[in-house]
Structures are given as structure tokens and as C-alpha cells.
Design an enzyme around this catalytic site. Structure first.
Site: not given
Ligand code: GLY
Length: 380
Positions: A99, A162, A238
Site C-alpha cells: 500500500d 486493490d 479498485w
């Protein structure tokens, strides 16, 4: 992109009202990095234990969008503080995961794009280098999470949809340095994701497990959605926005076509209300919603509309407008004494708690309005 006069007027007015509220929220939450609200008040994830939380770039992103909109220094100051606080995370290898894009694109890279600040560029490149280091050469995917600390599950071969939103950090690093390795990794991951995550009907798996040694695909998991083979709506969002972004950075038509397939599937499943469930395949008697999925998908659809014309452009724009207008009527907190924008956001289907405020819902809602009114700072 052609927006009808009434729709543009709606977007402008909604952006003005949202910005008016955000000015008060920014003053109250200047020292925080919020994730959600408790009784209308932002929490704060900037402490030592929580600084690595994956959503900790979105508050900075809201501030950079607001700085772009208004030029007011308060927003820039808060965004800079958010960025500096994240240094504690950047220096903690075990807490870093895929992330890095969510954390450093809306903070350091946004700062660099606006100001040309050298230390922000440095942060962005360090984060990109670390993200590139998560690449599995055998399976051609970026590993999502760590097994640290003490995970019972071996997740060395796990990738998640994601991650499509983290790839732009790698594209940016290549654009910035002229070194193609970063974007090669991003494109390889996107190619793998096209095959392993996107199903024939345009829906997307949330988690795919590969053998980390051979790279063979093993199986998929329902992840934050209802179950295996289901259709977690934020995951669809996403995928839709993420493939659009890979297209914008590479001009590879396969990514545009993939974004379009996901978009067509998504649009076919939008309920009449325009309000998005947590999973398109959740049981019919479950009415749980996730406003974040609507806001993120809207951003992807607006980008897709920008690539199209005529009827197709209208279909994508109308779908985005339908969801955004439904959010403002039903799932928006217009009370200026409370800190959140969206209500009814859900992190995961099987969590105990559902339908609360979440910062990335607010971020993407604002980004969508900025796109519609042509005022956006390009973050991704
Ligand atoms: N990236 C994690 C989530 O969407 O909840």
C-alpha cells in the site's frame, strides 16, 4: 468530456458545499491523520502504533485537493504535516506492504507535483523502490501483505485487486527517473491481474494466491467480500479505476478494454437506488452498503468517459452521476459540526461493524467532484 449544464451546475454546487464543510473540518482535525469518526469527531491514526495504517495518505490527499481548489495555506500545511508524520512508517521496513501507493501518492508525490520539493520526491522514490522490491519474478505479481507479526497464514504468494491502485507509484517513479524498471514491474503485475483476477463476466476476484516459488496460480479467496466467487464492490472499483490508471500511464489498450469490461459489469449491477451494496453477490435479504465503492467507481467511470465520446461517454458519466447524486441525497453528512462527509462505508462484509464513515470514501468523493468540474489535482 461533455457534461450537461444541469449536471455541471450540480457538481459545482456540491463541490462548493463540500469545500465549505471541509474548511471547518480541516481546522478541527489539523493535527490528526483520520480514518473514521466517533460521534462525529475524527479519530487519529498518527500515533506510533498506527502510523503504518494503509489509509494514512488520504487525509493528505484531501488537503492537496483543497489546496488546489482554494490556494489556502492551511491545507498545504496540514498536508505537509501528514507527509512528515509518515516518515516513521517509511523507516519501518516490516510495517511496509504494497500500500505504499495509497500512502505516498496522495502525500509526498502530490507535494512534489505541486511544489517540486526535493525531499518529497525522495520520499516518493524510496516508497516506489520498496514497492518494486515486493515483486515476485516467478509469478509476475506484487505481493500484497506481510506475515509479520505472527500471521497464522502464509501470505507470501498473495496478491489483491486493490494493488492496481498502488501501481501508479511505480509508473510515476519511471516517469521521474527515466528508469523503465519500475513501470515494467507495474505493467507485469497489471498483465497478471488481467488474467488471474478478472473473470469472463467482467467481475473481479479480491485475493489470488500464487505459489511463491513457481508462480503458479493456486486459488482465489472472497477476501473482504461475501465469499469465494463473490463480487466485493470495492474490489470491483479498485479494478475499474486501477486498470484505467494503468491505461493512462502506458497507453496499453488492453488495460482500457479491461477497465471497460469491469465498468460494464459494474453498471449492470447498480441498483435503481444508485446506492452500492458491499458485495454485488451478497444474499438478497442483506441490505449492507458501501459508499466508498460508489465514490471510487465514479472516479474510474469519469476517467473512462474522458476516453470515449457520444453515447458511450454518456453511459459512463450518467452512471457516475447517478451514484454521486444518490450519495449526496442518502449517505452524506451535511452537518458542518461533524467531521465526516460520507456515511454508510464498509471495510469488509464479514466485519462486525458496517456502514460507518471512512476517510478514503471522503477522498474519492471529493476527487470525483474535482474531476467533474475540471479542477482536480492528478494524484495517481
Ligand atoms: N485496500 C483495502 C481496502 O480496500 O479495504
Amino acid at each position: 468530456m461533455y457534461l450537461e449544464e444541469k449536471d455541471l451546475a450540480w457538481a459545482q454546487e456540491t463541490l462548493e458545499r463540500t469545500a465549505h464543510k471541509l474548511e471547518k473540518v480541516a481546522q478541527r482535525s489539523a493535527e490528526k491523520i483520520p480514518y473514521t469518526t466517533v460521534d462525529g469527531v475524527h479519530d487519529d491514526k498518527s500515533g506510533d502504533k498506527e502510523i503504518g495504517w494503509w489509509t494514512n495518505g488520504f487525509w493528505g490527499g484531501i488537503m492537496w485537493q483543497m489546496y488546489t481548489l482554494t490556494g489556502k495555506e492551511i491545507y498545504r500545511n496540514i498536508a505537509e504535516q501528514n507527509e512528515k508524520k509518515l516518515d516513521a512508517d517509511l523507516m519501518d521496513y516490516e510495517k511496509l506492504d504494497h500500500d505504499n501507493g495509497f500512502k505516498w501518492l496522495p502525500t509526498a508525490v502530490a507535494d512534489y507535483r505541486v511544489t517540486g520539493n526535493r525531499s518529497s520526491k525522495n520520499r516518493g522514490l524510496l516508497a516506489a523502490g520498496n514497492l518494486a522490491g515486493r515483486y515476485n519474478c516467478a509469478g509476475k505479481f506484487i505481493r500484497a501483505w506481510n506475515d509479520w507479526p505472527n500471521s497464522k497464514v502464509d501470505r507470501r504468494g498473495w496478491a489483491i485487486i486493490d494493488c492496481m491502485m498502488n501501481l501508479p507509484l511505480l509508473y510515476w517513479a519511471s516517469e521521474e527517473t527515466g528508469d523503465p524498471r519500475f513501470s515494467q514491474i507495474a505493467a507485469n503485475h497489471a498483465d497478471t491481474a488481467m488474467k488471474a483476477f478478472i473473470r469472463g463476466d467482467g467481475s473481479a476476484n479480491h485475493i489470488v494466491e500464487f505459489d511463491p516459488a513457481s508462480g503458479e496460480m493456486i486459488k482465489s479467496y472472497g477476501g473482504q467480500g461475501y465469499g469465494e466467487g463473490s463480487s466485493w464492490t470495492r474490489g470491483q472499483s479498485w479494478g475499474l479505476y486501477g486498470f484505467m490508471l494503468s491505461y493512462l500511464h502506458t497507453q496499453n489498450n488492453a488495460y482500457l478494454e479491461t477497465a471497460e469490461r469491469i465498468a460494464n459489469y459494474f453498471i449492470a449491477n447498480i441498483p435503481d437506488s444508485g446506492l452500492i451494496p458491499v458485495d454485488f453477490r451478497q444474499p438478497e435479504d442483506v441490505k449492507l452498503e458501501d459508499s466508498t465503492a460508489a465514490a471510487i467507481a465514479s472516479c474510474g467511470l469519469i476517467e473512462l468517459a474522458r476516453q470515449k465520446d457520444g453515447r458511450q461517454q454518456k453511459i459512463y458519466l450518467n452512471a457516475a452521476l447517478k451514484m454521486l447524486q444518490a450519495l449526496t441525497k442518502n449517505s452524506f453528512n451535511w452537518n458542518e459540526e461533524e467531521d465526516n462527509l460520507l456515511t454508510k462505508c464498509t471495510a469488509a462484509y464479514h466485519d462486525e461493524k458496517h456502514e460507518f464513515s471512512i476517510i478514503y470514501g471522503d477522498y474519492f468523493f471529493l476527487e470525483a467532484l474535482m474531476k467533474l468540474t475540471d479542477k482536480e489535482l492528478f494524484i495517481w
